[in-house]
Write a protein that holds these residues in place. Structure first.
Motif, PDB file in Angstrom:
ATOM      1  N   GLU A   1       0.824  -1.204   0.000  1.00  0.00           N
ATOM      2  CA  GLU A   1       0.000   0.000   0.000  1.00  0.00           C
ATOM      3  C   GLU A   1       0.861   1.259   0.000  1.00  0.00           C
ATOM      4  OE1 GLU A   1      -2.402  -0.585   3.421  1.00  0.00           O
ATOM      5  OE2 GLU A   1      -3.897  -1.820   2.383  1.00  0.00           O
ATOM      6  N   LYS A   2       1.972   1.235   0.744  1.00  0.00           N
ATOM      7  CA  LYS A   2       2.867   2.398   0.789  1.00  0.00           C
ATOM      8  C   LYS A   2       3.555   2.629  -0.546  1.00  0.00           C
ATOM      9  CE  LYS A   2       3.937   2.117   5.743  1.00  0.00           C
ATOM     10  NZ  LYS A   2       4.992   1.873   6.757  1.00  0.00           N
ATOM     11  N   GLY A   3       3.905   1.552  -1.215  1.00  0.00           N
ATOM     12  CA  GLY A   3       4.631   1.675  -2.473  1.00  0.00           C
ATOM     13  C   GLY A   3       3.755   1.728  -3.701  1.00  0.00           C
ATOM     14  N   SER A   4       2.432   1.720  -3.521  1.00  0.00           N
ATOM     15  CA  SER A   4       1.534   1.643  -4.675  1.00  0.00           C
ATOM     16  C   SER A   4       1.593   2.874  -5.553  1.00  0.00           C
ATOM     17  CB  SER A   4       0.090   1.427  -4.202  1.00  0.00           C
ATOM     18  OG  SER A   4      -0.322   2.522  -3.377  1.00  0.00           O
ATOM     19  N   GLY A   5       1.935   4.044  -4.961  1.00  0.00           N
ATOM     20  CA  GLY A   5       1.964   5.268  -5.748  1.00  0.00           C
ATOM     21  C   GLY A   5       3.123   5.346  -6.710  1.00  0.00           C
TER      22      GLY A   5
END
Length: 693
Positions: free
Chosen positions: A109-113
């Motif tokens: 979720e943190k790296g999804s961007g």
């Protein structure tokens, strides 16, 4: 493949979401795929009964995928053998896997961007959501099997979480594919309410001994013609073609199974095989795993007895048999462990309920696997080829003792159906050595087989006292072990139904022995083995000659007591009713319907209060009502449409009475058969315009 191979140069495989800034998103993706494929390669050995080999490979990796696959190994041992220590170990590993999956989900979720979703079907971290959901589901199954009521209640909470998570994955997949103009999986678009289907396939059930009586509909009646076996991913055609499609399923290569047209109101498909749509290894893992797990969950929920089904629906669980089976077919197309498990579940489904469909086992997946040969034997048995089934079972050796235990019990039952009492007795006793799930049941069945040998000896040569004495002592010795071994295993803090049943039988005989002043084995009435054959639905596997011999075993003349004592035993209401019930079931399978109905009428006219008591066979009246429902069903298929409607209504009326019956021993077992029948009638009435759609 060179990029994937580079990740295996280190001695220990790392987590798939290394946060090092020097690692690109492309490399992270490749690393995750490599870890997944390595874990799947290890888990693949499970389907070959080589759990030791699987664990040896998996312990070399430290990723969430490896943790999950390792947990699956122990889970498989636990559910195949029901051993308490292994269940505890499985729970511990699954808890570790859940924690690891949560960590990976947060990282994703943190790296999804920073990563592109343009070519991804699922949101970042979905693969770990699947791992989490599957872990919840396995934990729930173990908890339900646990002896503690508290653990059982916790399990339903976890099962609910798995249900919600899997459904969310299905919805995300559907939305993503819709945006691309693709629709390869009509089942995921199927309405939750099956009543809205314009054309619904035959429902089924997942149960080893569920009755097949409600599956023999004559397709000559007017209305939409639907095949009795599910054809979700098989092309329309004859049985031989269907068998070929199933036998072509492979884990190591081969063509995908052709998909048949969906229900008439389903959206059009993309025209692409699912292997092309889900070409990405992680997408394939998520799709095949979610389809397999959710399919199993929907199927299991749909088969539970009516009373429990109503309770589950209140807390949000709704089974969908058609959708569940279709999802399993979708998963079975994939050449990974998810597809293999889905194929195995389909075999259990078809062999357990739809054995008449002549479906070949999927031997192409794992030719040497004991589980596959076990299913092939069951398939032969369901085609009334008990000799062929036994030929496979006697040569089926596995690396896992849990599979050997399943094999041995199935062989014991089949030997009982062909009346090979000595071998059946030995195999039941062997089950005690292989598995500690229910020694009391195994001993009871072994005692029933030895009792038939004792009765045979008495009838063959009454003067051969030595032989008679040997069999008599063996029978009594085995039966005496039953109560002592009972009660050690519990289900949701309650005694196992069959253990409760066999203990009641022993108490009944002991009371009769004390009253009549005779040895226990000489006061046993109706053949307890033929009673067990009825309860395990072995009559469906017998040829006419075998059925006739089974009827002979019910003869009152086989009792090893005087005529006076025999008359007293026959005078007991539930004993006489048991004889009529078992005989009626045999007559029905011999297609002597009028004679079967006459026997059942003798039971139905008895007062229900006569079957109440701590040692009474209280399951007989509801079973007699169920048998009347079956008779109405099988006879109705040869009548005119107007006559058929009446017999279908009669069948439904009988089933409804059983569904509303008060609690009794074995109500869960009879209830599953009732649920199958009720689902079949709903399908049949819609297909043949016998009720409002």
């Amino acid at each position: 493949m060179s990029r994937l191979g580079s990740w295996f140069r280190g001695s220990t495989l790392k987590s798939s979401n290394d946060s090092s800034p020097s690692v690109s998103q492309v490399d992270l993706r490749a690393q995750s795929i490599a870890l997944l494929q390595d874990a799947i390669a290890g888990a693949d050995l499970i389907m070959n009964d080589d759990i030791d080999g699987a664990e040896e490979i998996l312990k070399k990796g430290s990723s969430t995928y490896h943790s999950f696959a390792s947990a699956v190994c122990v889970f498989m041992r636990s559910i195949l053998g029901f051993e308490k220590a292994i269940m505890a170990e499985a729970s511990s590993r699954l808890n570790e896997c859940e924690a690891s999956a949560w960590d990976e989900i947060k990282k994703a979720e943190k790296g999804s961007g920073s990563s592109s979703q343009a070519e991804r079907i699922y949101p970042p971290g979905t693969e770990y959501q699947l791992v989490l959901a599957e872990s919840y589901l396995m934990s729930a199954i173990i908890g339900v099997l646990h002896e503690s009521l508290t653990e059982g209640i916790k399990s339903f909470y976890k099962m609910r979480k798995a249900y919600v998570a899997l459904d969310a994955i299905m919805q995300a997949e559907s939305a993503s594919l819709k945006k691309r103009g693709l629709q390869p999986t009509p089942s995921k678009q199927a309405p939750k309410n099956a009543e809205t289907h314009h054309h619904e396939r035959m429902p089924g059930a997942f149960d080893d001994d569920a009755d097949l009586e409600f599956l023999d509909a004559d397709e000559s009646h007017p209305g939409g013609q639907t095949p009795l076996q599910y054809e979700g991913h098989l092309a329309n055609g004859n049985a031989e073609e269907a068998e070929k499609k199933l036998s072509d399923l492979t884990l190591n290569g081969g063509d995908n199974v052709e998909m048949a047209e969906p229900a008439q109101n389903s959206p059009p498909k993309s025209g692409l095989p699912e292997s092309d749509i889900f070409a990405d290894p992680i997408d394939a893992f998520v799709h095949s795993g979610a389809s397999m797990c959710f399919g199993v969950l929907l199927l299991i929920i749909s088969l539970v007895p009516p009373a429990f089904s109503r309770l589950l629906s209140i807390i949000g669980f709704r089974g969908d048999r058609e959708r569940g089976i279709e999802m399993l077919w979708q998963s079975s197309q994939f050449e990974n462990v998810n597809g293999a498990v889905a194929g195995l579940m389909l075999l259990a489904y078809y062999n357990g309920l739809l054995g008449f469909a002549d479906i070949l086992p999927l031997r192409g997946r794992r030719r040497e696997g004991g589980l596959w040969r076990f299913e092939e034997a069951r398939s032969r048995g369901n085609r009334k080829n008990l000799t062929g089934a036994l030929e496979i079972l006697k040569n089926n050796k596995s690396k896992m003792k849990q599979v050997d235990a399943l094999n041995s019990f199935e062989m014991s039952l089949d030997l009982s159906y062909v009346r090979d009492w000595a071998r059946a007795r030995d195999e039941y006793i062997k089950c005690i050595e292989l598995n500690d799930w229910s020694p009391s049941l195994y001993n009871y069945l072994a005692g029933c087989a030895e009792l038939e040998l004792y009765r045979n000896a008495c009838l063959a040569n009454p003067r051969d006292e030595s032989r008679i004495r040997i069999h008599k002592k063996k029978t009594e010795d085995i039966f005496r072990k039953v109560p002592a071994a009972a009660g050690k295993k519990r289900f949701m803090a309650r005694p196992l139904p069959f253990e409760e049943f066999v203990v009641r039988k022993l108490k009944k005989w002991e009371e009769r022995s004390a009253t009549l002043g005779l040895d226990l084995v000489d006061v046993i009435g109706v053949s307890p083995m033929q009673e067990m054959v009825y309860l395990w639905n072995g009559l469906k596997k017998m040829q006419p000659a075998e059925l006739e011999r089974a009827a002979g075993d019910l003869s009152w003349d086989r009792l090893t007591c005087s005529d006076e004592v025999r008359s007293k035993i026959r005078a007991e209401i539930d004993e006489r009713a048991l004889h009529d019930l078992c005989h009626a079931a045999i007559l029905r399978n011999l297609e002597k319907f009028d004679e079967a109905r006459a026997k059942l009428q003798e039971v139905l006219k008895l007062d229900k209060s006569a079957f109440k008591g701590p040692t009474k066979d209280d399951y007989i009246p509801p079973s007699a009502h169920y048998e009347m429902a079956v008779l109405a069903w099988v006879e109705g298929q040869t009548k005119t449409p107007s006559e058929t409607k009446k017999t279908v209504d009669d069948c439904e009326s009988w089933l409804d009475k059983v569904a509303r019956w008060e609690s009794y021993v074995l109500d869960g077992r009879i209830g599953m058969r009732v649920q199958t029948g009720m689902d079949t009638l709903r399908w049949y009435k819609r297909e043949h315009s016998l009720s409002t759609p």
